[in-house]
Design a protein around this motif. Structure first.
Motif, mmCIF file in Angstrom:
data_model
loop_
_atom_site.group_PDB
_atom_site.id
_atom_site.type_symbol
_atom_site.label_atom_id
_atom_site.label_comp_id
_atom_site.label_asym_id
_atom_site.label_seq_id
_atom_site.Cartn_x
_atom_site.Cartn_y
_atom_site.Cartn_z
ATOM 1 N N ALA A 73 0.822 -1.197 0.000
ATOM 2 C CA ALA A 73 0.000 0.000 0.000
ATOM 3 C C ALA A 73 0.862 1.255 0.000
ATOM 4 O O ALA A 73 2.037 1.233 0.405
ATOM 5 N N ALA A 74 0.276 2.365 -0.423
ATOM 6 C CA ALA A 74 1.000 3.629 -0.515
ATOM 7 C C ALA A 74 1.074 4.353 0.815
ATOM 8 O O ALA A 74 1.892 5.255 0.983
ATOM 9 N N SER A 75 0.205 3.987 1.762
ATOM 10 C CA SER A 75 0.175 4.638 3.070
ATOM 11 C C SER A 75 -0.557 3.724 4.042
ATOM 12 O O SER A 75 -1.170 2.721 3.641
ATOM 13 N N ALA A 76 -0.520 4.081 5.323
ATOM 14 C CA ALA A 76 -1.266 3.304 6.312
ATOM 15 C C ALA A 76 -2.756 3.357 6.015
ATOM 16 O O ALA A 76 -3.461 2.346 6.107
ATOM 17 N N GLY A 77 -3.235 4.528 5.646
ATOM 18 C CA GLY A 77 -4.649 4.659 5.307
ATOM 19 C C GLY A 77 -5.018 3.837 4.092
ATOM 20 O O GLY A 77 -6.090 3.235 4.037
ATOM 21 N N ASP A 78 -4.150 3.816 3.102
ATOM 22 C CA ASP A 78 -4.400 3.022 1.901
ATOM 23 C C ASP A 78 -4.469 1.535 2.244
ATOM 24 O O ASP A 78 -5.279 0.789 1.677
ATOM 25 N N ALA A 79 -3.625 1.083 3.171
ATOM 26 C CA ALA A 79 -3.664 -0.321 3.592
ATOM 27 C C ALA A 79 -4.978 -0.643 4.279
ATOM 28 O O ALA A 79 -5.564 -1.711 4.079
ATOM 29 N N ALA A 80 -5.472 0.279 5.121
ATOM 30 C CA ALA A 80 -6.692 0.032 5.891
ATOM 31 C C ALA A 80 -7.955 0.164 5.059
ATOM 32 O O ALA A 80 -8.976 -0.460 5.372
ATOM 33 N N ALA A 81 -7.903 0.958 4.000
ATOM 34 C CA ALA A 81 -9.087 1.176 3.178
ATOM 35 C C ALA A 81 -9.540 -0.130 2.529
ATOM 36 O O ALA A 81 -8.791 -0.748 1.782
ATOM 37 N N GLY A 82 -10.744 -0.560 2.845
ATOM 38 C CA GLY A 82 -11.294 -1.784 2.282
ATOM 39 C C GLY A 82 -10.914 -3.041 3.026
ATOM 40 O O GLY A 82 -11.429 -4.116 2.714
ATOM 41 N N ALA A 83 -10.017 -2.958 4.001
ATOM 42 C CA ALA A 83 -9.622 -4.149 4.747
ATOM 43 C C ALA A 83 -10.730 -4.593 5.688
ATOM 44 O O ALA A 83 -11.469 -3.771 6.242
ATOM 45 N N GLY A 84 -10.834 -5.900 5.888
ATOM 46 C CA GLY A 84 -11.830 -6.429 6.813
ATOM 47 C C GLY A 84 -11.325 -6.521 8.237
ATOM 48 O O GLY A 84 -12.104 -6.722 9.181
ATOM 49 N N PHE A 85 -9.990 -6.381 8.417
ATOM 50 C CA PHE A 85 -9.375 -6.395 9.744
ATOM 51 C C PHE A 85 -8.052 -5.682 9.605
ATOM 52 O O PHE A 85 -7.348 -5.841 8.604
ATOM 53 N N VAL A 86 -7.689 -4.860 10.608
ATOM 54 C CA VAL A 86 -6.440 -4.108 10.566
ATOM 55 C C VAL A 86 -5.571 -4.509 11.747
ATOM 56 O O VAL A 86 -5.998 -4.438 12.899
ATOM 57 N N GLN A 87 -4.328 -4.927 11.450
ATOM 58 C CA GLN A 87 -3.359 -5.296 12.486
ATOM 59 C C GLN A 87 -2.193 -4.318 12.411
ATOM 60 O O GLN A 87 -1.431 -4.310 11.455
ATOM 61 N N GLU A 88 -2.056 -3.494 13.441
ATOM 62 C CA GLU A 88 -1.029 -2.449 13.480
ATOM 63 C C GLU A 88 0.163 -2.914 14.290
ATOM 64 O O GLU A 88 0.004 -3.501 15.364
ATOM 65 N N ASN A 89 1.384 -2.627 13.793
ATOM 66 C CA ASN A 89 2.611 -3.110 14.433
ATOM 67 C C ASN A 89 3.682 -2.023 14.482
ATOM 68 O O ASN A 89 4.860 -2.297 14.265
ATOM 69 N N GLY A 90 3.269 -0.802 14.751
ATOM 70 C CA GLY A 90 4.203 0.314 14.755
ATOM 71 C C GLY A 90 5.021 0.385 16.030
ATOM 72 O O GLY A 90 4.852 -0.429 16.957
ATOM 73 N N PRO A 91 5.920 1.373 16.120
ATOM 74 C CA PRO A 91 6.769 1.539 17.302
ATOM 75 C C PRO A 91 5.952 1.794 18.568
ATOM 76 O O PRO A 91 4.824 2.302 18.518
ATOM 77 N N GLU A 92 6.551 1.453 19.713
ATOM 78 C CA GLU A 92 5.883 1.596 21.007
ATOM 79 C C GLU A 92 6.007 3.030 21.520
ATOM 80 O O GLU A 92 6.607 3.291 22.565
ATOM 81 N N ARG A 93 5.433 3.971 20.785
ATOM 82 C CA ARG A 93 5.432 5.384 21.178
ATOM 83 C C ARG A 93 4.029 5.930 21.051
ATOM 84 O O ARG A 93 3.377 5.776 20.007
ATOM 85 N N GLU A 94 3.551 6.567 22.124
ATOM 86 C CA GLU A 94 2.182 7.066 22.144
ATOM 87 C C GLU A 94 1.917 8.038 21.006
ATOM 88 O O GLU A 94 0.867 7.966 20.341
ATOM 89 N N ASP A 95 2.840 8.973 20.769
ATOM 90 C CA ASP A 95 2.599 9.979 19.739
ATOM 91 C C ASP A 95 2.462 9.347 18.361
ATOM 92 O O ASP A 95 1.572 9.724 17.572
#
Length: 314
Positions: A73-95
């Motif tokens: 995908a071109a972006s995080a939003g592009d990956a989530a668009a149309g997905a039936g489930f989203v699994q996020e694995n980004g860095p452990e930072r609140e911001d």
């Protein structure tokens, strides 16, 4: 504002394709899902394909993965668009989580679960980034490697809906995972807190010179760790009590156990202790290659999981 694209059944988004994201991607592909992946790091797409190609067999899958079902995908939003489930694995930072979940929340179709693989952040904290639909945000914390270890800790936040929790439990179960739902939020969730308690005493024993790093590893992997891989600590303790079970154990061994608790060490990871632990691991493993050792471990885990699947266990 453009409305979110409708969710496509059989499609999952993997946002963040580091060590955990690779495992999720492999698992999703092996179970017939189409995966839309994204990671902002330079060269991430090439690394993902290389890492997937380097994976050996894992429970429920042998042979090459169907990477034709993987889209970058071109972006995080592009990956989530149309997905039936989203699994996020980004860095452990609140911001970073807040910015990421704002984008995912904006793009994902209503009702689609946004699950974070966070190993310690509270889901209520993560959900602050999802202003539109915080009720669909939860933690879905796997254990490394996700394509091998069945456990997933499902942790709802203060505003997570019951529908989102049930959807996550059903999704992970359908993949062959063993989800455990937590009844309250605590830093580190469930299994990491149990591990942390063991690590604290293990580090203390090494620091006090009671045992070496290799001694501690042997004591667990050739002792209680073997039983813990089959049944949990409560069930094993119950079996050790004979006909009286756990009640007998607590009545007779409870008081001395309490005395041991009072004697457990508290440690601080000073530079000297860190050096001792790191040197101890190097002494234990010698020239043994890390990836080769991990492959051996995973092969044994696969056999163990296969044996467990043929046996009726809690």
């Amino acid at each position: 504002m453009t409305p979110p694209r409708a969710a496509e059944p059989g499609t999952a988004a993997v946002v963040g394709t580091g060590v955990i994201g690779v495992g999720w991607t492999a698992l999703f592909l092996s179970r017939g899902l189409h995966v839309r992946a994204y990671d902002p790091a330079p060269g991430a797409q090439e690394r993902l394909h290389a890492d997937l190609a380097a994976l050996g067999p894992f429970p429920g899958h042998t042979g090459p993965l169907p990477t034709g079902n993987l889209t970058w995908a071109a972006s995080a939003g592009d990956a989530a668009a149309g997905a039936g489930f989203v699994q996020e694995n980004g860095p452990e930072r609140e911001d970073l989580k807040h910015a990421l979940f704002a984008e995912l929340d904006e793009a994902a179709a209503p009702g689609v679960v946004l699950a974070s693989s966070s190993s310690g952040l509270l889901p209520t904290t993560v959900a602050r980034g999802a202003a539109r639909h915080p009720e669909r945000v939860l933690v879905g914390h796997p254990f490394h490697p996700p394509q091998v270890i069945p456990l997933v800790e499902v942790v709802p936040g203060e505003r997570t809906s019951e529908e989102a929790v049930e959807a996550a439990l059903a999704f992970y179960t359908a993949l062959g995972k063993r989800p455990v739902r937590l009844r309250a939020e605590v830093p580190g969730h469930l299994a990491n807190r149990l591990q942390a308690a063991l690590w604290q005493e293990a580090y203390s024993l090494v620091e006090r010179g009671v045992a070496t790093v290799a001694d501690v590893d042997a004591a667990i992997s050739h002792g209680p760790g073997l039983r813990w891989a089959v049944l949990g600590p409560f069930a094993n303790q119950h079996l050790s009590g004979g006909p009286g079970g756990l009640a007998h154990v607590l009545a007779h061994l409870g008081p001395p156990t309490e005395r041991w608790w009072r004697d457990l060490g508290e440690v601080t990871l000073t530079p000297a202790l860190v050096d001792t632990l790191v040197d101890g691991v190097h002494d234990e493993l010698g020239d043994l290659d890390g990836p080769a050792l991990a492959a051996r471990r995973d092969a044994v885990l696969a056999e163990l999981l296969a044996a467990k699947s043929r046996t009726e266990l809690p």
